[in-house]
Scaffold this active site. Structure first.
Site, PDB file in Angstrom:
ATOM      1  N   HIS A 152      -3.210  -0.887   7.027  1.00 14.82           N
ATOM      2  CA  HIS A 152      -3.132  -0.026   5.633  1.00 14.82           C
ATOM      3  C   HIS A 152      -2.195  -0.544   4.805  1.00 14.82           C
ATOM      4  CE1 HIS A 152      -1.379   3.381   3.296  1.00 14.82           C
ATOM      5  NE2 HIS A 152      -2.730   3.689   3.498  1.00 14.82           N
ATOM      6  N   HIS A 202      -2.941  -3.786  -4.793  1.00 17.22           N
ATOM      7  CA  HIS A 202      -2.028  -3.368  -5.532  1.00 17.22           C
ATOM      8  C   HIS A 202      -0.923  -4.308  -5.418  1.00 17.22           C
ATOM      9  CE1 HIS A 202      -4.021   0.213  -5.825  1.00 17.22           C
ATOM     10  NE2 HIS A 202      -3.816   0.797  -4.541  1.00 17.22           N
ATOM     11  N   ASP A 222     -10.521   2.684  -6.160  1.00 14.66           N
ATOM     12  CA  ASP A 222      -9.571   2.911  -5.472  1.00 14.66           C
ATOM     13  C   ASP A 222      -9.521   4.402  -5.183  1.00 14.66           C
ATOM     14  OD1 ASP A 222      -7.341   3.424  -3.912  1.00 14.66           O
ATOM     15  OD2 ASP A 222      -5.803   2.863  -5.553  1.00 14.66           O
TER      16      ASP A 222
HETATM   17 ZN    ZN Z   1      -6.018   2.317  -2.034  1.00 12.00          ZN
END
Ligand code: ZN
Length: 453
Positions: A206, A268, A319
């Site tokens: 993650h 990101h 996203d």
């Molecule tokens: Zn994300």
């Protein structure tokens, strides 16, 4: 299937009067100057369709619910608290219905495929479902309903913070140690075989907040190929926490401790120093940019000029799915750079059309990140295709060389007429062929969810 187009983007060049033949999901032949035959499906302008490289589909149901200012300074972290409230209630049926709506909307806006960064694995409270991969199989069902090309990215999420805090609250639904995560991936791989053979699987640690260096190493050792996606440097607070714990900034740490290469996608990559930006560009990884979500969450702007000057790969993701619009995603990316730098055409670093640089760059990078042999119209590639109506008033005055600029800066998604995912012709005349059924099921699911909140 044979598609006849008035104009087609072949590599960086345009060709007119072209027939593209699709066989077994791939582009079998491309013939120019042949005229349209009776059996051809006629379209106006044919482009390679983009991959949407980063999605958390269930978050679509929260769109518009977090835009009220409740404290002195609202932030990413207040958005996250609503997400956790949703997580107390979401059922597998609701997850499937929301994902189907989201995938349909993606195809209607011109994406042929999606990378589902999937972290909602377990029941509220954290107990596993009787089938460990129950929730992943709901995503597979949504991909089957919509026909979208799926790259499934099960997420390894073990800790509640960089100091390896235990998971709590909504996070309990995400949690796996490495051993159970690898079992989950294996179960997903097995069940994915029911999908068309362009479906792919990867892994997604993650973030450096939710895993540890040892767990990351062990996981990678057990996943020798396929895509690896990670949230890397979205928030300044995250950069500070990782720097304190690991002694390096997140991108800096990753590049110096892990073999980051072309199978990686760094989502990101927002907060990077110039040195990190150049090193990441040179690694061959893909920067997973999510301009609408990053703007919505107030994340910051990616260092595009430096990254592209060093030939960095990039692609686009929706996203949080607060808004699903390919044209808007492209323009927010460029406008974020213009507003910061007070310049125009910032991301066309080699000169020429900004629209072409953005569109073609995102087509190549998105395909790489999702491990799809796509991103261009050429023989042997997957038939991930999108047709655009150039007779629409927003595009009708533009030449071949200007049409991608029109798409990026002037048009709405209404100009999209058809989308094919590996040859599956799912959007026709601007609408997904299963729209009525998918929308009805979504309405029912969202109603039942809202009753619980
Ligand atoms: Zn994300």
């Amino acid at each position: 299937m044979q598609i006849h187009a008035q104009s087609v983007l072949l590599g960086n060049d345009w060709a007119n009067d072209v027939r593209v033949t699709v066989q077994d999901g791939k582009i079998a032949s491309i013939d120019t100057g042949v005229g349209r035959k009776a059996e051809d499906l006629g379209v106006d302008c044919l482009l390679p369709a983009l991959a949407n490289l980063h999605s958390h589909s269930f978050q679509r149901a929260m769109a518009g619910m977090t835009e009220t200012r409740v404290t002195g300074k609202d932030s990413f972290w207040s958005w996250r608290s609503l997400m956790y409230r949703f997580l107390d209630h979401l059922t597998p049926e609701q997850v499937e219905a929301i994902a189907a709506l989201v995938f349909m909307e993606m195809q209607e806006t011109g994406y042929a495929s999606v990378g589902e960064f999937h972290y909602l694995h377990h029941q509220p409270g954290g107990a596993a479902y009787s089938k460990l991969s129950e929730m992943s199989q709901r995503i597979f069902a949504a991909a089957t309903t919509t026909g979208i090309g799926l790259t499934h990215l099960p997420v390894l999420y073990t800790y509640g913070g960089v100091n390896q805090e235990p998971l709590a609250g909504g996070q309990l639904r995400f949690g796996n140690d490495v051993e159970r995560f690898l079992r989950l991936v294996e179960e997903c791989r097995h069940n994915l075989s029911a999908l068309p053979d362009d479906a792919r699987i990867g892994i997604a640690p993650h973030s450096l907040r939710a895993t540890s260096p040892g767990d990351l190493t062990q996981t990678l050792a057990n996943a020798p190929d396929g895509p690896v996606h990670i949230h890397v440097s979205e928030q300044l607070q995250e950069v500070a926490e990782v720097s304190t714990k690991l002694g390096q900034r997140p991108v800096e740490w990753l590049l110096s401790n892990v073999d980051v290469n072309a199978r990686w996608c760094l989502i990101h990559a927002t907060h990077m120093t110039k040195v990190e930006t150049i090193a990441m560009a040179e690694s061959g990884a893909v920067a997973g940019l999510c301009p609408i979500t990053e703007a919505n969450l107030g994340d910051g702007a990616f260092n595009g000029p430096t990254y592209l000057q060093h030939s960095g790969n990039f692609g686009l993701g929706s996203d949080s799915n607060v808004r699903i619009s390919l044209t808007e995603e492209l323009r927010v990316l460029e406008y974020s750079q213009r507003l910061r730098d007070m310049q125009r055409n910032v991301l066309a670093v080699d000169g020429g059309s900004t629209g072409a640089a953005l569109y073609c760059g995102a087509a190549r990078g998105g395909a790489q990140a999702l491990n799809r042999d796509a991103g261009a119209i050429s023989i042997g590639k997957l038939a991930d295709l999108v047709a655009v109506d150039r007779t629409h008033p927003t595009l009708s005055a533009l030449s071949d060389a200007q049409v991608l600029d029109g798409l990026c800066f002037a048009a709405s998604d209404q100009v999209i007429t058809d989308t094919w995912s590996a040859g599956r012709h799912m959007v026709r005349e601007g609408q997904h062929i299963a729209r009525a059924q998918i929308t009805a099921r979504y309405s029912k699911a969202i109603h039942s969810l809202l009753e619980c909140l």
